[in-house]
Structures are given as C-alpha cells and as structure tokens.
Design an enzyme around this catalytic site. Structure first.
Site, mmCIF file in Angstrom:
data_model
loop_
_atom_site.group_PDB
_atom_site.id
_atom_site.type_symbol
_atom_site.label_atom_id
_atom_site.label_comp_id
_atom_site.label_asym_id
_atom_site.label_seq_id
_atom_site.Cartn_x
_atom_site.Cartn_y
_atom_site.Cartn_z
ATOM 1 N N LYS A 93 -5.820 -2.658 -10.083
ATOM 2 C CA LYS A 93 -4.610 -3.364 -10.519
ATOM 3 C C LYS A 93 -4.273 -3.127 -11.993
ATOM 4 O O LYS A 93 -3.120 -3.153 -12.390
ATOM 5 C CB LYS A 93 -4.753 -4.862 -10.247
ATOM 6 C CG LYS A 93 -4.596 -5.211 -8.778
ATOM 7 C CD LYS A 93 -4.417 -6.697 -8.582
ATOM 8 C CE LYS A 93 -4.084 -7.007 -7.141
ATOM 9 N NZ LYS A 93 -5.265 -6.825 -6.259
ATOM 10 N N GLU A 115 3.597 -13.657 -10.977
ATOM 11 C CA GLU A 115 3.020 -14.595 -10.017
ATOM 12 C C GLU A 115 1.736 -13.987 -9.495
ATOM 13 O O GLU A 115 1.548 -12.771 -9.550
ATOM 14 C CB GLU A 115 3.960 -14.864 -8.843
ATOM 15 C CG GLU A 115 4.046 -13.735 -7.824
ATOM 16 C CD GLU A 115 5.206 -12.799 -8.107
ATOM 17 O OE1 GLU A 115 6.081 -13.180 -8.922
ATOM 18 O OE2 GLU A 115 5.230 -11.695 -7.542
ATOM 19 N N SER A 381 -11.041 0.407 -3.735
ATOM 20 C CA SER A 381 -10.069 -0.191 -4.658
ATOM 21 C C SER A 381 -10.666 -1.205 -5.635
ATOM 22 O O SER A 381 -10.124 -1.405 -6.714
ATOM 23 C CB SER A 381 -8.929 -0.843 -3.869
ATOM 24 O OG SER A 381 -9.429 -1.781 -2.932
HETATM 25 C C1 LIG Z 1 -5.156 -6.765 -4.882
HETATM 26 C C2 LIG Z 1 -6.129 -5.876 -4.230
HETATM 27 C C3 LIG Z 1 -5.801 -5.134 -3.073
HETATM 28 C C4 LIG Z 1 -4.495 -5.265 -2.365
HETATM 29 O O1 LIG Z 1 -3.367 -4.937 -3.102
HETATM 30 P P1 LIG Z 1 -2.589 -3.566 -2.873
HETATM 31 O O2 LIG Z 1 -1.345 -3.721 -3.666
HETATM 32 O O3 LIG Z 1 -2.329 -3.435 -1.398
HETATM 33 O O4 LIG Z 1 -3.467 -2.492 -3.366
HETATM 34 C C5 LIG Z 1 -6.743 -4.261 -2.561
HETATM 35 N N1 LIG Z 1 -7.985 -4.143 -3.118
HETATM 36 C C6 LIG Z 1 -8.337 -4.850 -4.211
HETATM 37 C C7 LIG Z 1 -9.703 -4.671 -4.762
HETATM 38 C C8 LIG Z 1 -7.424 -5.738 -4.802
HETATM 39 O O5 LIG Z 1 -7.801 -6.435 -5.880
#
Ligand SMILES: *Cc1c(COP(=O)(O)O)cnc(C)c1O
Length: 397
Positions: A93, A115, A381
């Site tokens: 993020k 938000e 992610s």
């Molecule tokens: C917020 C988050 C997501 C989901 O958000 P996307 O916009 O779909 O990427 C996925 N993995 C992690 C680790 C997150 O913090």
C-alpha cells in the site's frame, strides 16, 4: 485478442463499460483538476526522480523476487514470490501513498483526507503525511475502529486525526461517505488520497500506475534469473485490486501471460458471508465508479465478509471488472479455511508468514495444473504480523 489496452482506461476513464466518474456536481472541479494534471505530473522527470528515490530509500525497493524452491517442488512448477511483504509498513500500500503524497504536494494541497476499513490504508497514509509534514484526517467506521484498535493507535502515533463514521453500518462505506463530504466542504486545500484501484476516474488509473512499479521490477528480475521477461502465470489476491493491478500491469497486454485473480469466498460463496464480487456482483455504482459490486435487488450495498480485513470489500475496481468480463483474467475464489491453510503451508515450507490477504493467492496453487517448465509469479502483498491473532484463533496455536 483485439483490445490490447487492458491496463489503461479510455479518455473518459472507462475500461470497457466500467469506470467513469459518477460524483456529486460539487466535486467536479476537484476531479477535473486532478484529471487534467495527474498524467503530466506523474510522468515528469522531476516526479519520477523523487518517487523512485523514496521508493528506494524509504520503502526499501526493489523488493526481492524470490525463487521458492520448496514450494516449487511441491507444486511442480517454478514459483517466484514478489516480496511486497518486505516494504516499509509491511505491504504494497505504501507504493501508492508515497506517489499520491508527492502528487498532492505538486498540486499545492496542505491537508490530506482518506478513509480506511481495516486501517491498513490509513496507516500507509498517516505514514507519508508524517514524512511530508502534512495534516492527515482519517475517516473510519466506529465499528472498524473497535475491531482494528492497533491500527488506530498506529495512526495516532503517526500524528493523524481519526474521525469516526457514526452513520449506517459504521463501516467502510460510511467512512467513504464522510470523506467525500469533507472533500466537498474543503475543495481548495484538501487532497483525497484513495487506497486502491477504485473511486472515480482518474483514481483507478492513478493508483494502477503508481503500483505498476511491482511488475516493472518483476520483468527485470525475471530476466536476470531466467532470461525471460514474461512469466507463464501471474497470481494475486483482489480486494479493491491494487496489488493485483500493480503486478499485472506490464503483463496485461502480453496475451501469453495467464492472469489469475483470487477473491475471498469467506465461509463459502453461497453462505451469504463472502466477498467474491466476480461471482456475486452486479453492475452498479460504488465510490463514484461504475463497476461490479455486491448489492441487493434494490441497490443496497451488501456487507461483505472475509477473515481477511483487506479483502473484505463489496466491489472490485473497474479495471478488474473489465478483465473479468473480457475473460482476460481468470477469477478464482478461496474460502477462509483454504487461505488459512495456505498461509500455514507457506510459513512451514518457506519460512514466510504471509498476510491472510496474500495467503488467498497461494491457496489457488492447489487448483492449477502447471507444466514443469512453467514460471509462476505470485504477489506476496503483505506480511502476516498483523494477522497473528487470527492465525492463533484458527489453528489453536
Ligand atoms: C489492503 C491489502 C490487500 C487488498 O487490497 P488491494 O487493493 O486489492 O491490493 C491485499 N493484501 C494486503 C497485504 C493488503 O494490506
């Protein structure tokens, strides 16, 4: 495939029939200002230099592309993990918030609003506001504030003001309404920082282009390791869709790369406790964008459910809706139980504890039939520290 422009919208902000800007008239000037300036700014040499420098020194990029040897043996393919879990603050993020805070400064804005649902985007936003010494106001549903108390504390430590959304279901969509109201009332000095590839045009494109660094690095790193720039498969989880958009970006117009999107089925698609928009969603407008969302027959947004707070979103971004209906991407869904098991498996086989969101992407390895020569890239992610309590409760650790 005729349309080879899957990763960018048309000049009106549409991906196929999805996207656009369906906003209150009072917001037209703000959105128009952003739309007229964002591409020129983010493509300028000056911006690129500052952005890439911060990604390197502050975020810790490039993140490694790691060959997962034991996982590869188990699933009989060549599996590489893109280690977004190693970014500062623990997930992808921050790539987006670093970019948007630089954009906000170039637009002369002094005050940042956002938000947040689970609090992760709120933390990433509060982080870059501290870095840039800008006022930060985070809207969060009152119920989410209770559920995600550690992230509320993090944001406060970082200097942000948290404003509880007290109306409706007191969750993300109510916080979104409050943020939009704030923006309408403060059009001059305020920048609205959106956290995924959602919202009115140009936000989905802006966020996708700021996360595209993920696939740009993958191309180079893969070439170094395999002398190929394109993998056979790219796999990512989809909440709103930003980590997926980032790792797909450079591959979407390469038809030989198979794109896999993984959603949260929660307790099961037919249980009423799910966030699988690709299966349950219908056309509608959410957050100023025409896309697929989970709603009742009379257009009330359905509360989504997933064990992972980051996938607990009632829609998908317009780029992903188009990837689904054009069949460019294959959408799969994974239950809470499957994701938790995949998270435990990754921990035990590779020594990496993933965020539960990311664990969803790993769960589909069970269901794909690879050739031994296939190169598979999975977006890891985020890291699992924030999810320890869920893992403890699920496995009685
Ligand atoms: C917020 C988050 C997501 C989901 O958000 P996307 O916009 O779909 O990427 C996925 N993995 C992690 C680790 C997150 O913090």
């Amino acid at each position: 495939m005729k349309n080879l422009q899957y990763n960018s919208p048309d000049k009106n902000g549409f991906y196929g029939e999805f996207g656009g800007a369906f906003i209150p008239e009072m917001l037209y000037p703000n959105i128009k200002n952003l739309e007229e300036n964002y591409l020129e700014i983010i493509e300028s040499d000056e911006f690129r230099e500052e952005y890439l420098q911060l990604l390197k020194d502050y975020v810790g990029r490039p993140t490694p592309l790691y060959f997962a040897k034991r996982l590869s043996e188990k699933y009989k393919a060549n599996i590489y993990l893109k280690r977004e879990d190693l970014c500062h603050t623990g997930a992808h993020k921050i790539n987006n918030t670093v970019g948007q805070i630089l954009l906000a400064k170039k637009l002369g804005k002094k005050r940042i609003i956002a938000e947040t649902g689970a609090g992760q985007h709120g933390v990433a936003t509060a982080t870059v506001c501290a870095l840039m010494n800008l006022d930060c106001i985070i809207y969060m549903g009152e119920i989410d504030m209770k559920r995600q108390a550690p992230n509320v504390a993090r944001m406060r430590m970082l200097g942000a003001k948290i404003k509880p959304a007290l109306s409706g279901s007191k969750t993300l969509k109510d916080a979104t309404n409050e943020a939009i109201r704030d923006w309408i009332n403060n059009p001059e000095d305020t920048y609205y920082l959106i956290g995924s590839v959602v919202g009115p045009h140009p936000y989905p494109d802006l966020v996708a282009k700021l996360q595209a660094i993920i696939s740009q690095e993958v191309q180079e790193q893969l070439y170094e390791k395999t002398q190929k720039r394109n993998p056979d498969y790219v796999i990512a989880c989809v909440g709103g869709g930003s980590n997926a958009a980032g790792i797909y970006y450079e591959f979407l117009n390469q038809p030989e790369v198979k794109i896999i999107a993984v959603e949260a089925a929660g307790k099961g698609i037919d249980t009423g406790q799910s966030a699988a928009t690709s299966k349950l969603g219908t056309l509608g407008i959410i957050h100023g964008s025409k896309t697929l969302l989970m709603q009742t027959k009379d257009g009330q947004i359905t509360e989504p459910y997933s064990i992972s707070a980051g996938l607990d979103y009632p829609g998908i971004g317009p780029m992903h809706a188009h990837l689904l209906t054009s069949k460019r991407a294959r959408f799969m869904s994974v239950t809470d139980d499957e994701a938790m098991s995949a998270g435990l498996l990754l921990s035990k086989t590779e020594g990496i504890i993933p965020a539960i969101e990311s664990a969803h992407a790993f769960a589909v390895l069970e269901h794909l039939n690879f050739k031994k020569s296939d190169v598979v890239v999975i977006n890891l992610s985020g890291r699992g520290d924030k999810d320890l309590e869920s893992y403890i409760n699920h496995f009685n650790l």
